[in-house]
Scaffold this motif. Structure first.
Motif, short mmCIF file in Angstrom:
data_model
loop_
_atom_site.label_atom_id
_atom_site.label_comp_id
_atom_site.label_asym_id
_atom_site.label_seq_id
_atom_site.Cartn_x
_atom_site.Cartn_y
_atom_site.Cartn_z
N SER A 1 7.12 -2.33 -9.65
CA SER A 1 6.54 -1.04 -9.99
C SER A 1 5.08 -0.99 -8.65
N ASN A 2 5.75 -1.07 -7.90
CA ASN A 2 4.53 -0.35 -6.76
C ASN A 2 5.13 1.43 -6.55
N ALA A 3 3.53 1.83 -5.86
CA ALA A 3 3.78 3.30 -5.93
C ALA A 3 3.20 3.56 -4.68
N VAL A 4 4.99 4.16 -3.59
CA VAL A 4 4.80 4.15 -2.38
C VAL A 4 5.35 5.32 -1.70
N TYR A 5 3.78 6.38 -1.88
CA TYR A 5 4.27 7.38 -1.32
C TYR A 5 3.01 8.45 -0.36
N GLY A 6 4.32 9.19 0.56
CA GLY A 6 2.88 9.89 1.14
C GLY A 6 3.21 9.45 2.38
N ASN A 7 3.85 8.84 2.57
CA ASN A 7 4.03 7.58 4.14
C ASN A 7 4.80 8.35 5.12
N VAL A 8 4.31 7.68 6.09
CA VAL A 8 4.88 8.20 7.27
C VAL A 8 5.68 6.84 7.81
N LEU B 1 -3.28 14.12 -6.04
CA LEU B 1 -3.88 14.02 -5.72
C LEU B 1 -4.58 15.59 -5.20
N ARG B 2 -5.22 15.45 -4.11
CA ARG B 2 -6.31 16.78 -4.29
C ARG B 2 -5.11 17.87 -3.25
N TYR B 3 -4.50 18.77 -2.95
CA TYR B 3 -3.13 19.07 -1.94
C TYR B 3 -3.54 20.70 -1.37
N PHE B 4 -3.38 20.78 -0.33
CA PHE B 4 -3.48 22.84 0.16
C PHE B 4 -2.04 23.71 -0.31
N GLY B 5 -2.47 24.35 -0.81
CA GLY B 5 -1.30 25.60 -0.92
C GLY B 5 -0.92 24.85 -2.48
N SER B 6 0.78 25.69 -3.06
CA SER B 6 1.09 25.26 -3.85
C SER B 6 1.47 24.62 -4.40
N ALA B 7 2.11 23.16 -3.72
CA ALA B 7 2.14 21.84 -3.99
C ALA B 7 2.14 20.34 -2.86
N PRO B 8 2.17 19.19 -3.08
CA PRO B 8 1.90 18.64 -2.30
C PRO B 8 2.64 18.25 -0.81
N ASP B 9 1.77 18.14 0.09
CA ASP B 9 2.87 17.87 1.31
C ASP B 9 3.86 16.77 1.06
N GLN B 10 4.89 16.15 1.73
CA GLN B 10 5.65 14.99 3.05
C GLN B 10 4.29 14.71 2.93
N GLY B 11 5.16 12.93 3.75
CA GLY B 11 4.06 12.82 5.35
C GLY B 11 2.94 12.45 4.82
N ALA B 12 1.92 11.52 5.23
CA ALA B 12 0.36 10.58 5.44
C ALA B 12 -0.70 11.83 5.84
N PHE B 13 -0.10 13.03 6.00
CA PHE B 13 -1.54 13.77 6.01
C PHE B 13 -1.35 15.19 5.89
N GLU B 14 -1.92 15.47 4.68
CA GLU B 14 -1.99 17.08 4.58
C GLU B 14 -2.62 18.18 4.79
N LEU C 1 0.00 7.28 21.69
CA LEU C 1 0.25 7.08 20.67
C LEU C 1 0.65 7.76 19.62
N PRO C 2 1.33 7.83 19.09
CA PRO C 2 2.09 9.18 18.16
C PRO C 2 0.33 9.93 17.05
N ASP C 3 0.95 11.35 16.74
CA ASP C 3 0.45 11.76 15.47
C ASP C 3 1.14 12.39 14.58
N PHE C 4 1.29 11.80 13.68
CA PHE C 4 2.25 12.00 12.54
C PHE C 4 1.17 13.41 11.82
N ARG C 5 0.10 14.13 12.39
CA ARG C 5 0.02 14.99 11.57
C ARG C 5 0.45 16.90 11.47
N LEU C 6 1.52 17.19 10.64
CA LEU C 6 2.12 18.03 10.73
C LEU C 6 1.80 19.59 11.17
#
Length: 412
Positions: A195-202, A378-391, A291-296
């Motif tokens: 019952s852990n919530a694991v979401y919006g990670n990379v 959570l707060r989002y931009f556009g029509s729906a939340p993004d996948q991944g760690a950075f909106e 180091l990587p940069d996982f923003r979209l």
């Protein structure tokens, strides 16, 4: 930091901020790892809880057994950097890796040094029943878990070996682990990872033992994996949503995770490209300048591709919002602000000031209006939340130019 079970009140309301934990631990003469950089654990019970601690903006580099040991609930772990690349040199007595044969055998350590996982939250037996497990509602968010090395005594080179219940893991980057990036597992005979919530990670380029070696580590490698020992009911019913799980070895979500956990709207297509700004750094050596940069980037297929975390139950308005599953949301655990939420198709937001997570009721700072079955995020931009760690914010600064991708390093 622990309570011996004899005092009053436990260890609560501590803040660990902007510290550097570096190179703590050792290998014993019989080749076991010892040493934890930060421990919030020991005798956490209803009478002696270790709740409401904040671990924020710290740097952990080199921990022998764990960077962070957490056996308690209602803590917030945010904005930290964890690096556990191989750092303890092998020696004449300890220079091999475990192979789980009967009897146990060993192979040479191809890395020339040992490291370990970053953390195993919930690493403690629950006692005689699951109901005595007190590690609920922790929040791990905005952390970077980069590089793990091989342990000297087992195969647990995980990013997060996840052993809690009812906690939140979101907006983290987990990359370059030798074993799985996230591994659902437990300790003892009664505790559960459920019952852990694991979401919006990379989760990117985990399972690197398939490139560099370690047969036993390869057996537990993936982007996200689940232990095959007593899977149900002890390691099941976790909510895996809106993650980017990409180019992990040998697979992104192992078959048991797909069967035992509740997976929705994760980007796992290795033939596609989420368009990260960069994926620099693949390998098992930490270089702070690479180091990587996982923003979209603009045009990413992950923008607006996420699903809603929860859905409203019934029509209504006001500051008391019933949803089908409130485990995705945090009220701040008394140490930080609660989540800012936004409903499907609306621009108005409100802050969660209290979460009755056992009854799926959110108490809000300002009123909203909703209809039955409306999405909650959570707060989002556009029509729906993004996948991944950075909106992705289309109204933000222009996209930076992506650095060139690098190829995996050769085995040293």
């Amino acid at each position: 930091m622990a309570n011996d079970g004899k005092g009053d009140g436990g260890c609560m309301y501590n803040v660990f901020s902007n510290n550097v934990f570096r190179g703590w631990g050792w290998i014993t003469p019989d080749c076991n790892d010892r040493g934890v950089s930060l421990s919030i654990s020991g005798y956490s019970t209803a009478n002696y809880p270790h709740y409401y601690n904040l671990v924020v903006s710290n740097t952990f580099i080199g921990g022998a057994h764990d960077h962070l040991q957490l056996e308690s609930g209602y803590n917030v772990i945010r904005g930290n950097l964890f690096v556990n690349a191989p750092w303890i040199p092998t020696n004449d007595a300890c220079n091999k890796l475990v192979i789980y044969t009967v009897p146990r055998t060993y192979e040479p350590n191809p890395y020339g040094a040992y490291g370990n996982r970053h953390t195993k939250p919930g690493d403690g037996d629950a006692g005689e029943t699951w109901e005595s497990q007190f590690d609920m509602r922790n929040v791990f968010e905005g952390n970077r878990f980069l590089y793990t090395g091989p342990p000297p005594d087992d195969n647990g080179a995980f990013g997060i070996e996840l052993g809690t219940s009812y906690s939140i893991y979101r907006h983290n980057v987990i990359a370059f682990s030798l074993a799985a990036g996230i591994f659902f597992n437990t300790s003892g005979s009664y505790s559960r990872s459920t019952s852990n919530a694991v979401y919006g990670n990379v989760l990117y380029a985990n399972g690197l033992s398939h490139l560099y070696g370690g047969r036993a580590i390869q057996d537990v490698a993936a982007g996200i994996a689940t232990s095959n020992y007593q899977t149900a009911p002890r390691r099941t019913n976790n909510f895996v949503v809106n993650n980017i799980v990409w180019h992990n070895y040998p697979t992104n979500l192992d078959k048991l995770t797909q069967l035992a956990q509740k997976c929705r709207s994760n980007f796992t297509d290795d033939s596609g490209d989420p368009l990260f700004i960069s994926t620099n750094g693949i390998g098992y050596t930490f270089d702070p300048n690479n180091l990587p940069d996982f923003r979209l980037r603009r045009g990413s297929p992950c923008i607006d591709a996420g699903t809603w975390l929860a859905y409203t139950v019934g029509d209504g308005s006001g500051t008391i919002l019933r949803v089908d599953n409130s485990l995705y949301f945090s009220d701040g655990n008394r140490v930080v602000d609660g989540d800012t939420i936004q409903l499907q198709g609306q621009t108005a937001t409100s802050v969660v000031v209290s979460n009755d997570w056992r009854n799926n009721v959110l108490y809000l700072s300002s009123p909203l209006t909703w209809t039955n079955g409306q999405g909650v995020s959570l707060r989002y931009f556009g029509s729906a939340p993004d996948q991944g760690a950075f909106e992705y914010n289309p109204r933000g600064a222009p996209d930076p130019v992506a650095p060139p991708k690098v190829t995996p390093q050769s085995r040293q």
